[in-house]
Design an enzyme around this catalytic site. Structure first.
Site, PDB file in Angstrom:
ATOM      1  N   ASP A   2      30.157  40.205  60.963  1.00 33.98           N
ATOM      2  CA  ASP A   2      31.526  40.467  60.496  1.00 33.98           C
ATOM      3  C   ASP A   2      32.038  39.250  59.724  1.00 33.98           C
ATOM      4  O   ASP A   2      31.805  38.115  60.139  1.00 33.98           O
ATOM      5  CB  ASP A   2      32.503  40.670  61.680  1.00 33.98           C
ATOM      6  CG  ASP A   2      32.051  41.755  62.635  1.00 33.98           C
ATOM      7  OD1 ASP A   2      31.488  42.749  62.161  1.00 33.98           O
ATOM      8  OD2 ASP A   2      32.270  41.586  63.861  1.00 33.98           O
ATOM      9  N   ASP A  12      40.468  33.944  63.306  1.00 29.25           N
ATOM     10  CA  ASP A  12      39.369  34.071  64.289  1.00 29.25           C
ATOM     11  C   ASP A  12      38.794  32.689  64.561  1.00 29.25           C
ATOM     12  O   ASP A  12      38.555  32.305  65.712  1.00 29.25           O
ATOM     13  CB  ASP A  12      38.207  34.913  63.724  1.00 29.25           C
ATOM     14  CG  ASP A  12      38.457  36.406  63.691  1.00 29.25           C
ATOM     15  OD1 ASP A  12      39.127  36.909  64.595  1.00 29.25           O
ATOM     16  OD2 ASP A  12      37.951  37.074  62.759  1.00 29.25           O
ATOM     17  N   GLU A  65      32.069  34.959  70.978  1.00 32.20           N
ATOM     18  CA  GLU A  65      31.639  36.078  70.143  1.00 32.20           C
ATOM     19  C   GLU A  65      31.527  35.639  68.677  1.00 32.20           C
ATOM     20  O   GLU A  65      30.777  36.204  67.894  1.00 32.20           O
ATOM     21  CB  GLU A  65      32.672  37.203  70.294  1.00 32.20           C
ATOM     22  CG  GLU A  65      32.209  38.548  69.833  1.00 32.20           C
ATOM     23  CD  GLU A  65      32.842  38.924  68.509  1.00 32.20           C
ATOM     24  OE1 GLU A  65      32.143  39.528  67.685  1.00 32.20           O
ATOM     25  OE2 GLU A  65      34.025  38.611  68.300  1.00 32.20           O
ATOM     26  N   GLU A  66      32.267  34.609  68.322  1.00 32.37           N
ATOM     27  CA  GLU A  66      32.286  34.129  66.939  1.00 32.37           C
ATOM     28  C   GLU A  66      31.158  33.157  66.611  1.00 32.37           C
ATOM     29  O   GLU A  66      31.042  32.721  65.474  1.00 32.37           O
ATOM     30  CB  GLU A  66      33.636  33.455  66.631  1.00 32.37           C
ATOM     31  CG  GLU A  66      34.825  34.391  66.709  1.00 32.37           C
ATOM     32  CD  GLU A  66      34.748  35.541  65.693  1.00 32.37           C
ATOM     33  OE1 GLU A  66      34.092  35.388  64.658  1.00 32.37           O
ATOM     34  OE2 GLU A  66      35.333  36.612  65.977  1.00 32.37           O
ATOM     35  N   ASP A  78      35.651  36.457  73.743  1.00 30.82           N
ATOM     36  CA  ASP A  78      35.946  36.961  72.402  1.00 30.82           C
ATOM     37  C   ASP A  78      37.338  36.439  72.071  1.00 30.82           C
ATOM     38  O   ASP A  78      38.335  36.892  72.643  1.00 30.82           O
ATOM     39  CB  ASP A  78      35.911  38.500  72.415  1.00 30.82           C
ATOM     40  CG  ASP A  78      36.058  39.072  71.014  1.00 30.82           C
ATOM     41  OD1 ASP A  78      36.398  38.298  70.101  1.00 30.82           O
ATOM     42  OD2 ASP A  78      35.859  40.283  70.846  1.00 30.82           O
ATOM     43  N   LEU A 119      39.466  36.615  69.521  1.00 29.06           N
ATOM     44  CA  LEU A 119      40.499  37.501  68.967  1.00 29.06           C
ATOM     45  C   LEU A 119      39.884  38.867  68.681  1.00 29.06           C
ATOM     46  O   LEU A 119      39.408  39.131  67.575  1.00 29.06           O
ATOM     47  CB  LEU A 119      41.073  36.863  67.690  1.00 29.06           C
ATOM     48  CG  LEU A 119      42.538  37.142  67.382  1.00 29.06           C
ATOM     49  CD1 LEU A 119      43.431  36.958  68.597  1.00 29.06           C
ATOM     50  CD2 LEU A 119      43.002  36.254  66.253  1.00 29.06           C
ATOM     51  N   ASP A 120      39.866  39.699  69.710  1.00 27.99           N
ATOM     52  CA  ASP A 120      39.257  41.022  69.543  1.00 27.99           C
ATOM     53  C   ASP A 120      40.213  41.941  68.793  1.00 27.99           C
ATOM     54  O   ASP A 120      41.421  41.929  69.048  1.00 27.99           O
ATOM     55  CB  ASP A 120      38.933  41.606  70.925  1.00 27.99           C
ATOM     56  CG  ASP A 120      38.146  42.882  70.798  1.00 27.99           C
ATOM     57  OD1 ASP A 120      36.931  42.789  70.593  1.00 27.99           O
ATOM     58  OD2 ASP A 120      38.751  43.965  70.869  1.00 27.99           O
ATOM     59  N   GLU A 150      32.752  41.691  75.743  1.00 28.66           N
ATOM     60  CA  GLU A 150      33.713  42.795  75.782  1.00 28.66           C
ATOM     61  C   GLU A 150      33.433  43.783  76.919  1.00 28.66           C
ATOM     62  O   GLU A 150      34.326  44.135  77.691  1.00 28.66           O
ATOM     63  CB  GLU A 150      33.665  43.561  74.440  1.00 28.66           C
ATOM     64  CG  GLU A 150      34.057  42.708  73.253  1.00 28.66           C
ATOM     65  CD  GLU A 150      33.722  43.351  71.914  1.00 28.66           C
ATOM     66  OE1 GLU A 150      32.578  43.816  71.728  1.00 28.66           O
ATOM     67  OE2 GLU A 150      34.605  43.395  71.045  1.00 28.66           O
TER      68      GLU A 150
HETATM   69  P1  FDP Z   1      37.124  45.222  65.546  1.00 28.32           P
HETATM   70  O1  FDP Z   1      35.991  45.901  64.793  1.00 28.32           O
HETATM   71  O2  FDP Z   1      38.453  45.336  64.847  1.00 28.32           O
HETATM   72  O3  FDP Z   1      36.794  43.824  65.976  1.00 28.32           O
HETATM   73  O4  FDP Z   1      35.306  44.553  68.883  1.00 28.32           O
HETATM   74  C1  FDP Z   1      35.165  45.544  67.997  1.00 28.32           C
HETATM   75  C2  FDP Z   1      36.336  46.463  67.820  1.00 28.32           C
HETATM   76  O5  FDP Z   1      37.309  46.053  66.919  1.00 28.32           O
HETATM   77  C3  FDP Z   1      37.074  46.824  69.141  1.00 28.32           C
HETATM   78  O6  FDP Z   1      38.188  46.012  69.393  1.00 28.32           O
HETATM   79  C4  FDP Z   1      37.450  48.278  68.928  1.00 28.32           C
HETATM   80  O7  FDP Z   1      37.597  48.998  70.135  1.00 28.32           O
HETATM   81  C5  FDP Z   1      36.313  48.802  68.100  1.00 28.32           C
HETATM   82  O8  FDP Z   1      35.784  47.689  67.387  1.00 28.32           O
HETATM   83  C6  FDP Z   1      36.744  49.855  67.131  1.00 28.32           C
HETATM   84  O9  FDP Z   1      35.652  50.376  66.461  1.00 28.32           O
HETATM   85  P2  FDP Z   1      35.727  51.749  65.608  1.00 28.32           P
HETATM   86  O10 FDP Z   1      36.702  51.503  64.511  1.00 28.32           O
HETATM   87  O11 FDP Z   1      34.321  51.952  65.127  1.00 28.32           O
HETATM   88  O12 FDP Z   1      36.170  52.851  66.530  1.00 28.32           O
END
Ligand code: FDP
Length: 278
Positions: free
Chosen positions: A35, A41, A64-65, A83, A85-86, A226
């Site tokens: 990402d 982040d 996570e970063e 993580d 900043l999720d 997560e």
């Molecule tokens: P994000 O990609 O914005 O970091 O951690 C990954 C995550 O968010 C989760 O917070 C979230 O539940 C999920 O991805 C959402 O993924 P989708 O858009 O594929 O449903």
């Protein structure tokens, strides 16, 4: 452990300030999951690292970063997987985001979790700590986290948070989600794992799913940062967390950034997922 909780509380107050005041644009860096990192982040990760580095009981941290682990104290007892900043892709639209911390001992398997903390940066700054039970705190006007209540799931809820996109779901998964909606569940999905699971926990129950999909057969969400932390919280709150068939906390990642399909819910919803995956 209390020192770790306090370091997390200090980080949360600083990150909340960043969210309210700093640039939420992209950097030129790409993290280990592929990402593109937001500037925020990277800054949040640094804030947490600086606070955790001061704590003698922390042996090592992994974010996570970042691709690799950061050793802290040779004689420390705990490993912290976090993580910073999720859901940070939701910052530009001013939706809630979170930080997740798994406090492990002797390795990053689900069974090694000793405690979990997550923060939710919403209109209020809230923090949830799970060790023996699950407790909700909120930041008060004196910048202290005060206890609000214990979190306990009902046997059955009414919210459904289905992750990924329908075009990538298996027929079986689509059937299950359709049946859940047909039985009266409400759709609640912001795309941020922390606020989506927080809502299910605080509204008494429901189901959050991120299954194996055609584009991501091993799911999207990462075990160490997560999935295990929230599996721990859902079990301590009286619900369950499975990969479709098996208990998530029985899984062992071969790499800290490994992902897994995951389902979190109250007991009735978890029984339903098991039935569809027989
Ligand atoms: P994000 O990609 O914005 O970091 O951690 C990954 C995550 O968010 C989760 O917070 C979230 O539940 C999920 O991805 C959402 O993924 P989708 O858009 O594929 O449903």
């Amino acid at each position: 452990m209390h020192e770790i909780f306090n370091a997390i509380k200090k980080s949360a107050i600083k990150i909340k300030w960043l969210i309210e005041n700093e640039d939420t644009g992209y950097s030129t860096n790409i993290n280990s999951t592929g990402d593109t990192q937001l500037k925020i982040d990277i800054k949040s990760d640094l804030i947490i690292e600086e606070e955790l580095k001061k704590i003698s009981s922390v042996k090592e941290i992994i974010s996570e970063e970042k691709e690799s682990r950061t050793p802290i104290n040779k004689n420390g007892k705990y490993l912290v997987g976090y993580d910073p900043l999720d859901g940070s892709s939701l910052l530009d639209v001013n939706l809630s985001v979170g930080s997740i911390f798994g406090i492990y001992q002797d390795g990053y398997d689900g069974k090694n979790l000793k405690a979990v903390v997550y923060i939710i940066y919403g209109p209020r700054l809230e923090l949830v700590i799970a060790d023996e039970d699950v407790k909700l705190y909120k930041l008060d006007e004196n910048r202290e986290f005060i206890f609000v209540k214990n979190i306990k799931l009902n046997e059955k809820g009414y919210l459904n948070a289905p992750g990924s996109t329908q075009s990538c779901w298996s027929k079986k998964h689509k059937q299950m989600i359709d049946d859940i909606f047909a039985s009266g569940y409400r759709l609640r999905y912001s795309g941020g794992m922390v606020p989506d699971l927080h809502q299910i926990l605080l509204k008494g129950g429901g189901l959050f799913s991120y299954p194996s999909t055609s584009d991501k057969p091993k799911g999207k969400l990462r075990m160490v940062f997560e999935v295990f932390p929230f599996a721990y919280i859902f079990e301590k709150a009286g619900g369950g967390a499975i990969d479709g068939k098996k208990r998530l906390l029985d899984l062992s990642p071969s790499h800290p950034h490994d992902t897994t399909p995951c389902f979190f819910g109250s007991n009735e919803e978890i029984k339903l997922v098991l039935k569809y995956n027989e």
